[in-house]
Design an enzyme around this catalytic site. Structure first.
Site, short mmCIF file in Angstrom:
data_model
loop_
_atom_site.label_atom_id
_atom_site.label_comp_id
_atom_site.label_asym_id
_atom_site.label_seq_id
_atom_site.Cartn_x
_atom_site.Cartn_y
_atom_site.Cartn_z
N CYS A 1 1.01 -1.13 0.20
CA CYS A 1 -0.16 -0.08 -0.12
C CYS A 1 0.85 1.18 0.12
O CYS A 1 1.58 1.49 -0.84
CB CYS A 1 -0.86 -0.14 1.19
SG CYS A 1 -2.21 1.13 0.96
N HIS B 1 -3.61 -5.54 1.17
CA HIS B 1 -2.89 -5.89 2.39
C HIS B 1 -3.02 -7.31 2.84
O HIS B 1 -3.97 -7.79 3.34
CB HIS B 1 -3.78 -5.09 3.59
CG HIS B 1 -3.49 -3.47 3.37
ND1 HIS B 1 -2.38 -3.10 4.02
CD2 HIS B 1 -4.28 -2.56 2.85
CE1 HIS B 1 -2.45 -1.55 3.92
NE2 HIS B 1 -3.58 -1.43 3.18
N GLU C 1 -1.35 -8.63 4.96
CA GLU C 1 -1.56 -9.02 6.53
C GLU C 1 -2.76 -8.85 6.91
O GLU C 1 -2.89 -9.42 8.21
CB GLU C 1 -0.49 -7.93 7.08
CG GLU C 1 -0.96 -6.34 7.20
CD GLU C 1 -1.18 -5.50 5.96
OE1 GLU C 1 -0.66 -6.14 4.92
OE2 GLU C 1 -1.17 -4.37 6.17
#
Lengths: 80, 229, 736
Positions: B86, B203, B205
């Site tokens: 990002c 993302h 994560e």
């Protein structure tokens, strides 16, 4: 001395914000609005007395930080 | 594996990615403050999501010119893998480690939602644990994710197989509707020429924990641990 | 120094009596700076002079309450040494003037309230009310407010996990932007605002002070005539980057023992922060304004004391820790200035350029703040439901389609996709459910958060509406499996000097108070926003309730979507078909009439405890609170969320189908279960009415013998209204 920098998207790079402004102007009744391009305006106070040196310094600032050469052009004005 | 997460003043996914890394690594990554250009040798450098320096001027512009990034660039050129997620992706393009630029989303608004991305190549330390063509469900959350590059650059990326991920429909079709930000050729992530630097807008994560509704991001971290251990 | 004229006093919003009282304990004519200070301290916003007497009716205590109203935010104990700090606050007027910055600074302000107390913000919510969608300003306001909330919260890295949004013409001239922040702190490390320790340093940190938001009427006075244009009050501009730094720096400093007291500079800036700190601590405070970091040249003491520049904090620090504190703020590149000290004089003394600009005894400034017993009248009964409303009722399926695409029921996805609702990596229940659920980081404990109020009920009957707002918040927390803990309220009303408005306020407080007591649901923080009126037209009474609850384990977190085919759909709680003040009546029959549905607080509690038990015992696989639009809208929402259809039984004999399917009787939940008999047996034992109303399955909704409604169609109707509305003739969205 003061430098004025205009940063705009390069020709050919899509400018959706500019398009939205053009569209909004149309709906507000402003006829005859063609292409709209938006950008940034940056004013920099410089401790500098020589115009040429000032311009050279601001050129460097533009190349290194103020504009992204992949998508943006810039124009510099030096004022007293 | 030793990993470092670079923390800029307004990084805000630094903890999230550290949690995901720790789950795969079994140990905490090193958190490196943006003024500490002199950080220990590591096997992986992560530039997390967030707003680095407020994303004023342009997203990632000021972070890309910070002292720590000069060091990251040096190490990346030596082959240390760098993952930019990002804002990290934005910083990598601003720093010149990846080509192109990330512009304001075509819809002009910030967009936070789950998207589907397709794994375009498994030939990298980042994507080795995925199957080629696999469809992942992973969130995006950004205002400037509209990938732009000139035609020659795009052709080179395609030709070299350096497009890592593309936004697709759940069934894998590349459509305009599946593209959350107007990115050129639905590009969600790209590699550098050596495939040791990856930048992506989604993302991974955020979906690496089954309790949060998905684990499609987990394999990226597991793969890195496997490759770099 | 110019004389303090009656006109100047009036421009400061003080009555002659208030001014006389101030002059009385001051013992002389005030300076202009002193007049400015008292005007903000005794403003409605800071003094709660119209509302104070009534707010005392609300219950504020419970064994789990660590800190109730009066500090920057409320604090409750959630066990294991952790505390939740939360509050909701309005930024209505600024958001109407400049929606992006108004909403952004509202979010920034409420987050500061929470981290001032030592808590890291972990979730944001917002409750928004806009005017008629057809009103020319509405679209621009929606776009700006949503972008502003997102712009600030996203940069801060705090997830915005939910909220609510209504449209009604009563808000055409006064939108409501109520922002709520929930934070997490160690229960034994809460920071308060009471200053202490004579000689301790008063420290200013954060952004520099500019002329932002200084009271407009005052600025127009002759005193500032010279360069009026340059000194015109400016809109407050939010800087989320600086606030992110301020958050991290404050939390870092809070891990040391440097801070004695801390207060954010919100409304009325340096004035209210210094007065509150001195007052609560029973000490004096001296400020040297020459040391205050300023952004503009030539600022007067008056301007510095009244500036509402954002992202600033005032702290009392142990002098021996000042250098440690300075180093932390240097690390985060924030201004840090020792601007004064604590004294034993009990006076606020403000100096600048060698002169004393203000010298006011603090105790009377606070103790003698006016409190008004404003006259009030009970709200009249609402007009009756038109006798022919049901006779003209359209078919059930047609009504459902219209309701699901109506402004108040259409999907809010367009809004919450502009908010980062997943950052921090703990969002378990994303927006769109009954309550948001976030995980307490590093544990399995969950925190449920909701905001609720039904302004049309409050308008029809303030007492019942106040009761309902609290009950619905309690119900929404219950519906995700949480144990409700505590409430923050944001009381938005019109002009309290009008007895009928004051009557609405009193009625809502009475209803809220009763419900909070019955449900063991104390109010721990809140905010009052009055004078929400334009040209004599007031908003609907809107006591927005923000509430939190806990889940022992997030694996209990229940969601609304149907999970599988063939489950029984069961309504818990009694359905009587109450159509008064319902959305069906307004949207389909075209009447805003009738009394709101009554709330039976004993039944509410019984049904809620029963549902929570079912969730914790794993007896149900979906749960949804029945609210706006009644049973059928709730079924439709569950079907769309789970992408599974349903077949519903006809309305029971004796009830009109519209009343059965769209009535808004309170205290109800819809659940799905594989074992309806067991559920019925448990319900009978608990004394809770339950009824099977259909079963899940298929890809459409079939109601009462009518043609099936495909979920795909219904989903399109539900999802397309807001994006379609916002795309039509949309101007550029301000994004910075």
């Amino acid at each position: 001395m003061k430098a004025r920098v205009h940063v705009t998207l390069k020709k050919g790079v899509l400018d959706p914000q500019g398009q939205a402004i053009a569209h909004a102007l149309g709906t507000l009744g402003f006829a005859g609005v063609g292409d709209v391009r938006q950008g940034k305006y940056i004013e920099i106070e410089l401790a500098e007395t020589d115009r040429a040196t000032a311009r050279a310094r601001v050129e460097k600032m533009c190349a290194q930080l103020l504009a992204n050469p992949v998508i943006e052009d810039y124009a510099i004005e030096i004022a007293e | 594996m030793k990993a470092a997460v670079i923390v800029f003043p307004a990084s805000n996914c630094d903890r999230d990615v550290a949690v995901a890394l720790a789950a795969s690594m079994g140990r905490d990554p090193l958190m490196v403050w943006h003024r500490d250009a002199d950080f220990p040798a590591v096997d992986l450098i992560v530039l997390p999501g967030g707003f680095s320096y407020g994303d004023y001027l342009r997203a990632g512009a000021m972070a890309a010119r910070s002292p720590v990034m000069a060091e990251v660039i040096r190490r990346a050129r030596r082959g240390v893998p760098v993952l930019g997620i990002c804002n990290g992706f934005q910083i990598l393009t601003e720093a010149g480690l990846l080509p192109g630029a990330l512009m304001r989303n075509a819809g002009l608004a910030f967009v936070c939602r789950d998207v589907h991305i397709r794994v375009e190549t498994t030939d990298s330390v980042f994507t080795r644990r995925y199957a080629k063509g696999a469809i992942l469900r992973i969130p995006v959350a950004h205002h400037d994710g509209n990938y732009f590059a000139d035609r020659a650059t795009l052709e080179a990326l395609e030709g070299d197989g350096r497009i890592a991920f593309r936004y697709v429909e759940p069934d894998g079709r590349v459509t305009a509707a599946a593209n959350p930000n107007g990115a050129a050729r639905n590009i969600a992530g790209i590699f550098n020429t050596t495939r040791t630097v990856l930048g992506l807008m989604p993302h991974p994560e955020r979906l690496a924990d089954p309790l949060l509704g998905g684990t499609d991001g987990r394999a990226m971290f597991d793969g890195l641990v496997e490759a770099l251990a | 120094m110019s004389a303090i004229t009656p006109a100047l006093v009036a421009e400061h919003g003080l009555t002659p009596e208030e001014y006389a009282r101030f002059r009385g304990f001051l013992g002389r004519d005030p300076t202009l700076t002193e007049l400015g200070i008292v005007s903000v301290m005794w403003s409605e916003h800071c003094s709660y002079k119209s509302s104070k007497r009534w707010l005392r009716l609300l219950p504020t205590e419970a064994p789990w309450v660590i800190c109730g109203p009066g500090e920057n935010a409320g604090v409750v104990d959630i066990g294991d040494g952790r505390a939740v700090v939360f509050k909701m606050e309005s930024h209505n007027h600024p958001s109407f003037i400049e929606p992006y910055q108004g909403a952004a600074t509202g979010v920034g302000g409420i987050m500061r309230d929470v981290f001032t107390m030592g808590a890291r913000p972990i979730a944001n919510m917002n409750a928004l009310r806009f005017g008629d969608p057809a009103h020319p300003k509405t679209r621009h306001l929606v776009a700006g407010v949503v972008a502003g909330i997102g712009g600030y919260g996203n940069c801060m890295g705090v997830p915005t996990v939910g909220g609510e949004c209504n449209f009604h013409p009563a808000y055409n001239g006064n939108i409501l932007v109520n922002a709520m922040t929930v934070g997490l702190a160690p229960a034994d490390r809460i920071f308060y605002s009471a200053a202490a320790g004579v000689g301790n340093a008063v420290v200013y940190v954060g952004s520099k002070t500019g002329r932002d938001g200084i009271h407009g009427a005052t600025m127009a006075s002759a005193e500032f005539g010279a360069d009026a244009e340059a000194k015109r009050p400016t809109v407050q501009v939010g800087d989320p980057f600086t606030e992110k730094l301020l958050l991290e720096a404050c939390l870092e400093l809070m891990r040391t023992d440097a801070i004695v007291a801390i207060q954010d500079m919100g409304a009325a800036g340096l004035t209210s922060s210094s007065v509150e700190m001195a007052s609560k601590g029973g000490v004096g405070i001296e400020l040297d304004l020459d040391r205050v970091p300023v952004r503009e040249t030539g600022m007067t003491p008056y301007e510095i004391m009244l500036s509402e520049s954002q992202e600033r904090m005032l702290m009392v620090i142990r002098p021996e820790r000042a250098e440690l504190a300075r180093a932390i703020f240097d690390k985060w590149e924030l201004d840090f200035a020792i601007v004064g000290r604590i004294t034993d004089t009990g006076r606020l003394v403000v100096r600048m350029r060698g002169a004393v600009a203000a010298d006011i005894p603090v105790a009377p400034l606070v103790a003698e703040a006016p409190v008004y017993e404003r006259p009030w009248v009970r709200s009249p009964a609402p007009p009756p439901v038109p006798a022919d409303a049901l006779a003209r009722a359209p078919a059930i399926d047609a009504a459902l389609r219209r309701l699901m695409g109506s402004p108040d029921l259409a999907s809010r996805r367009w809004i919450w996709e502009q908010y980062d609702h997943m950052v921090m990596g703990d969002t378990v229940g994303r927006p769109g459910g009954d309550a948001a659920v976030v995980r307490i980081h590093g544990t399995r404990q969950g925190l449920a958060i909701t905001t609720d109020v039904t302004p049309r009920y409050c308008q029809a009957d303030p007492v019942e509406g106040g009761r309902q707002a609290v009950a619905e918040a309690w119900r929404n927390l219950t519906a995700v499996g949480a144990t409700p803990l505590a409430v923050t309220d944001n009381m938005n009303f019109g002009n309290p000097e009008k007895p009928e408005i004051m009557g609405q306020f009193v009625g809502c407080i009475e209803g809220m108070s009763e419900a909070c007591r019955a449900l063991d649901f104390p109010v721990v923080s809140g905010n009052v926003s009055l004078y929400n009126e334009t040209m004599g037209k007031a908003i609907l009474p809107t006591p927005a309730i923000g509430a939190i609850g806990t889940l022992p384990d997030i694996s209990f977190a229940m969601t609304v979507g149907f999970k599988r085919d063939g489950a029984r759909i069961v309504v818990i709680g009694a359905t009587r078909g109450h159509l008064g003040a319902s959305l069906w009546l307004r949207e389909i029959a075209g009447a805003e009439a009738g009394p709101p549905p009554p709330v039976d607080l004993a039944a509410e509690r019984k049904a809620g405890d029963f549902v929570r038990g079912l969730i914790r015992d794993g007896r149900i696989d979906a749960c949804h609170d029945v609210a706006d639009g009644g049973l059928l809208v709730a079924v439709a929402e569950m079907a769309l969320a789970g992408r599974i259809g349903a077949v519903l039984d006809p309305a029971p004999a004796g009830l009109h189908p519209a009343a059965w399917f769209f009535g808004e009787d309170q205290g109800r939940y819809l659940v799905t279960t594989g074992d309806a008999d067991l559920l019925a047996a448990r319900a009978a034992a608990a004394g809770v009415p339950v009824m099977v109303i259909g079963r899940t399955g298929g890809s459409s909704l079939t109601v009462d013998g009518a043609p099936p409604i495909s979920l795909a169609d219904l989903g399109t109707i539900h999802e397309s209204w807001l994006p379609g509305y916002m795309a039509a003739e949309a101007g550029p969205v301000q994004t910075e």
